[in-house]
Design a protein around this motif. Structure first.
Motif, PDB file in Angstrom:
ATOM      1  N   ARG A 178      -2.030  -6.129 -15.087  1.00 40.77           N
ATOM      2  CA  ARG A 178      -1.807  -4.717 -14.747  1.00 40.77           C
ATOM      3  C   ARG A 178      -3.106  -4.071 -14.273  1.00 40.77           C
ATOM      4  O   ARG A 178      -3.102  -3.271 -13.342  1.00 40.77           O
ATOM      5  CB  ARG A 178      -1.242  -3.965 -15.950  1.00 40.77           C
ATOM      6  CG  ARG A 178       0.182  -4.356 -16.298  1.00 40.77           C
ATOM      7  CD  ARG A 178       0.593  -3.736 -17.622  1.00 40.77           C
ATOM      8  NE  ARG A 178       1.882  -4.196 -18.060  1.00 40.77           N
ATOM      9  CZ  ARG A 178       2.903  -3.389 -18.362  1.00 40.77           C
ATOM     10  NH1 ARG A 178       2.772  -2.086 -18.269  1.00 40.77           N
ATOM     11  NH2 ARG A 178       4.044  -3.886 -18.766  1.00 40.77           N
ATOM     12  N   ARG A 179      -4.197  -4.419 -14.923  1.00 37.80           N
ATOM     13  CA  ARG A 179      -5.497  -3.882 -14.521  1.00 37.80           C
ATOM     14  C   ARG A 179      -5.833  -4.328 -13.111  1.00 37.80           C
ATOM     15  O   ARG A 179      -6.311  -3.540 -12.291  1.00 37.80           O
ATOM     16  CB  ARG A 179      -6.582  -4.335 -15.486  1.00 37.80           C
ATOM     17  CG  ARG A 179      -7.961  -3.815 -15.118  1.00 37.80           C
ATOM     18  CD  ARG A 179      -9.037  -4.432 -16.028  1.00 37.80           C
ATOM     19  NE  ARG A 179     -10.347  -4.049 -15.614  1.00 37.80           N
ATOM     20  CZ  ARG A 179     -11.041  -4.642 -14.631  1.00 37.80           C
ATOM     21  NH1 ARG A 179     -10.540  -5.653 -13.976  1.00 37.80           N
ATOM     22  NH2 ARG A 179     -12.247  -4.223 -14.320  1.00 37.80           N
ATOM     23  N   GLU A 180      -5.596  -5.583 -12.800  1.00 34.28           N
ATOM     24  CA  GLU A 180      -5.881  -6.093 -11.465  1.00 34.28           C
ATOM     25  C   GLU A 180      -5.073  -5.329 -10.414  1.00 34.28           C
ATOM     26  O   GLU A 180      -5.583  -5.021  -9.333  1.00 34.28           O
ATOM     27  CB  GLU A 180      -5.597  -7.591 -11.387  1.00 34.28           C
ATOM     28  CG  GLU A 180      -5.939  -8.210 -10.055  1.00 34.28           C
ATOM     29  CD  GLU A 180      -7.379  -7.993  -9.611  1.00 34.28           C
ATOM     30  OE1 GLU A 180      -7.593  -7.824  -8.392  1.00 34.28           O
ATOM     31  OE2 GLU A 180      -8.290  -7.979 -10.466  1.00 34.28           O
ATOM     32  N   LYS A 181      -3.837  -5.043 -10.723  1.00 34.20           N
ATOM     33  CA  LYS A 181      -3.004  -4.269  -9.789  1.00 34.20           C
ATOM     34  C   LYS A 181      -3.598  -2.881  -9.575  1.00 34.20           C
ATOM     35  O   LYS A 181      -3.647  -2.379  -8.442  1.00 34.20           O
ATOM     36  CB  LYS A 181      -1.574  -4.168 -10.317  1.00 34.20           C
ATOM     37  CG  LYS A 181      -0.633  -3.491  -9.358  1.00 34.20           C
ATOM     38  CD  LYS A 181       0.790  -3.503  -9.865  1.00 34.20           C
ATOM     39  CE  LYS A 181       1.703  -2.816  -8.863  1.00 34.20           C
ATOM     40  NZ  LYS A 181       3.087  -2.797  -9.323  1.00 34.20           N
ATOM     41  N   LEU A 182      -4.079  -2.263 -10.641  1.00 34.82           N
ATOM     42  CA  LEU A 182      -4.718  -0.950 -10.513  1.00 34.82           C
ATOM     43  C   LEU A 182      -5.995  -1.030  -9.677  1.00 34.82           C
ATOM     44  O   LEU A 182      -6.277  -0.130  -8.881  1.00 34.82           O
ATOM     45  CB  LEU A 182      -5.028  -0.364 -11.889  1.00 34.82           C
ATOM     46  CG  LEU A 182      -3.832   0.135 -12.686  1.00 34.82           C
ATOM     47  CD1 LEU A 182      -4.269   0.513 -14.105  1.00 34.82           C
ATOM     48  CD2 LEU A 182      -3.181   1.326 -12.002  1.00 34.82           C
ATOM     49  N   VAL A 183      -6.759  -2.085  -9.851  1.00 35.85           N
ATOM     50  CA  VAL A 183      -7.977  -2.278  -9.059  1.00 35.85           C
ATOM     51  C   VAL A 183      -7.614  -2.370  -7.579  1.00 35.85           C
ATOM     52  O   VAL A 183      -8.281  -1.760  -6.724  1.00 35.85           O
ATOM     53  CB  VAL A 183      -8.752  -3.532  -9.534  1.00 35.85           C
ATOM     54  CG1 VAL A 183      -9.839  -3.914  -8.549  1.00 35.85           C
ATOM     55  CG2 VAL A 183      -9.335  -3.295 -10.915  1.00 35.85           C
ATOM     56  N   GLN A 184      -6.561  -3.101  -7.256  1.00 35.11           N
ATOM     57  CA  GLN A 184      -6.112  -3.214  -5.865  1.00 35.11           C
ATOM     58  C   GLN A 184      -5.678  -1.853  -5.320  1.00 35.11           C
ATOM     59  O   GLN A 184      -6.011  -1.495  -4.189  1.00 35.11           O
ATOM     60  CB  GLN A 184      -4.972  -4.226  -5.747  1.00 35.11           C
ATOM     61  CG  GLN A 184      -5.405  -5.651  -5.993  1.00 35.11           C
ATOM     62  CD  GLN A 184      -4.239  -6.613  -6.103  1.00 35.11           C
ATOM     63  OE1 GLN A 184      -3.082  -6.224  -6.055  1.00 35.11           O
ATOM     64  NE2 GLN A 184      -4.553  -7.890  -6.267  1.00 35.11           N
ATOM     65  N   GLN A 185      -4.949  -1.090  -6.127  1.00 30.70           N
ATOM     66  CA  GLN A 185      -4.510   0.239  -5.703  1.00 30.70           C
ATOM     67  C   GLN A 185      -5.702   1.164  -5.490  1.00 30.70           C
ATOM     68  O   GLN A 185      -5.731   1.943  -4.533  1.00 30.70           O
ATOM     69  CB  GLN A 185      -3.546   0.838  -6.730  1.00 30.70           C
ATOM     70  CG  GLN A 185      -2.208   0.130  -6.763  1.00 30.70           C
ATOM     71  CD  GLN A 185      -1.324   0.625  -7.897  1.00 30.70           C
ATOM     72  OE1 GLN A 185      -1.799   1.182  -8.879  1.00 30.70           O
ATOM     73  NE2 GLN A 185      -0.029   0.418  -7.754  1.00 30.70           N
ATOM     74  N   LEU A 186      -6.688   1.060  -6.364  1.00 29.52           N
ATOM     75  CA  LEU A 186      -7.895   1.857  -6.217  1.00 29.52           C
ATOM     76  C   LEU A 186      -8.628   1.481  -4.926  1.00 29.52           C
ATOM     77  O   LEU A 186      -9.129   2.361  -4.207  1.00 29.52           O
ATOM     78  CB  LEU A 186      -8.811   1.672  -7.427  1.00 29.52           C
ATOM     79  CG  LEU A 186     -10.091   2.497  -7.445  1.00 29.52           C
ATOM     80  CD1 LEU A 186      -9.792   3.983  -7.370  1.00 29.52           C
ATOM     81  CD2 LEU A 186     -10.897   2.174  -8.696  1.00 29.52           C
ATOM     82  N   GLY A 187      -8.664   0.209  -4.600  1.00 31.94           N
ATOM     83  CA  GLY A 187      -9.276  -0.239  -3.342  1.00 31.94           C
ATOM     84  C   GLY A 187      -8.575   0.371  -2.136  1.00 31.94           C
ATOM     85  O   GLY A 187      -9.232   0.811  -1.179  1.00 31.94           O
ATOM     86  N   MET A 188      -7.247   0.403  -2.176  1.00 31.70           N
ATOM     87  CA  MET A 188      -6.497   1.019  -1.075  1.00 31.70           C
ATOM     88  C   MET A 188      -6.796   2.512  -0.987  1.00 31.70           C
ATOM     89  O   MET A 188      -6.926   3.065   0.115  1.00 31.70           O
ATOM     90  CB  MET A 188      -4.999   0.775  -1.249  1.00 31.70           C
ATOM     91  CG  MET A 188      -4.581  -0.646  -0.936  1.00 31.70           C
ATOM     92  SD  MET A 188      -2.790  -0.834  -0.979  1.00 31.70           S
ATOM     93  CE  MET A 188      -2.598  -1.435  -2.655  1.00 31.70           C
ATOM     94  N   ALA A 189      -6.908   3.166  -2.120  1.00 31.00           N
ATOM     95  CA  ALA A 189      -7.228   4.597  -2.130  1.00 31.00           C
ATOM     96  C   ALA A 189      -8.607   4.832  -1.527  1.00 31.00           C
ATOM     97  O   ALA A 189      -8.801   5.782  -0.754  1.00 31.00           O
ATOM     98  CB  ALA A 189      -7.152   5.141  -3.556  1.00 31.00           C
ATOM     99  N   GLU A 190      -9.567   3.971  -1.869  1.00 30.59           N
ATOM    100  CA  GLU A 190     -10.918   4.089  -1.304  1.00 30.59           C
ATOM    101  C   GLU A 190     -10.888   3.917   0.209  1.00 30.59           C
ATOM    102  O   GLU A 190     -11.549   4.664   0.948  1.00 30.59           O
ATOM    103  CB  GLU A 190     -11.862   3.055  -1.943  1.00 30.59           C
ATOM    104  CG  GLU A 190     -12.178   3.303  -3.395  1.00 30.59           C
ATOM    105  CD  GLU A 190     -13.041   4.545  -3.629  1.00 30.59           C
ATOM    106  OE1 GLU A 190     -13.747   4.982  -2.698  1.00 30.59           O
ATOM    107  OE2 GLU A 190     -12.980   5.070  -4.748  1.00 30.59           O
TER     108      GLU A 190
END
Length: 120
Positions: free
Chosen positions: A97-109
């Motif tokens: 789940r954390r990895e998925k959030l990291v990916q989403q944060l990357g897209m937001a950046e």
């Protein structure tokens, strides 16, 4: 300590703390004669564990099971094999789940970078 102090210390709403009590996720250690919730430092530590699970999208039921397993493991570190196994699964799930959030944060950046360039 009273619920207001706990809410301030944990950055949670009174509503969340009351709801967690009502559904049995985390009951305060005591009550005043007038029925007001009283929390201990140990309760605050448990609340902080739950608060850390929230952004990962665990359900209240999943959090309750994990909290029971953590309590069992703390009470008997060598004899809580089933709890240890379930918590291992929770650990793997939390990491995914954390990895998925990291990916989403990357897209937001990336989106912020695009907007920044366009607005120049």
């Amino acid at each position: 300590m009273h619920i207001g102090e706990v809410a301030a210390r944990t950055e949670l709403s009174l509503r969340s703390l009351r709801h967690w009590d009502e559904v049995g996720l985390l009951r305060p250690s005591g009550r005043t004669d007038g029925g007001f919730r009283l929390y201990t430092e140990a309760d605050v530590e448990k609340i902080l564990v739950i608060r850390r699970m929230k952004p990962l999208g665990f359900t209240l039921e999943q959090m309750a099971v994990a909290m029971r397993d953590l309590e069992a493991l703390r009470a008997d570190p060598t004899g809580a094999a089933a709890a240890r196994e379930r918590l291992g699964t929770v650990l793997e799930d939390a990491a995914a789940r954390r990895e998925k959030l990291v990916q989403q944060l990357g897209m937001a950046e990336e989106f912020l970078d695009v907007l920044g360039r366009e607005l120049g």
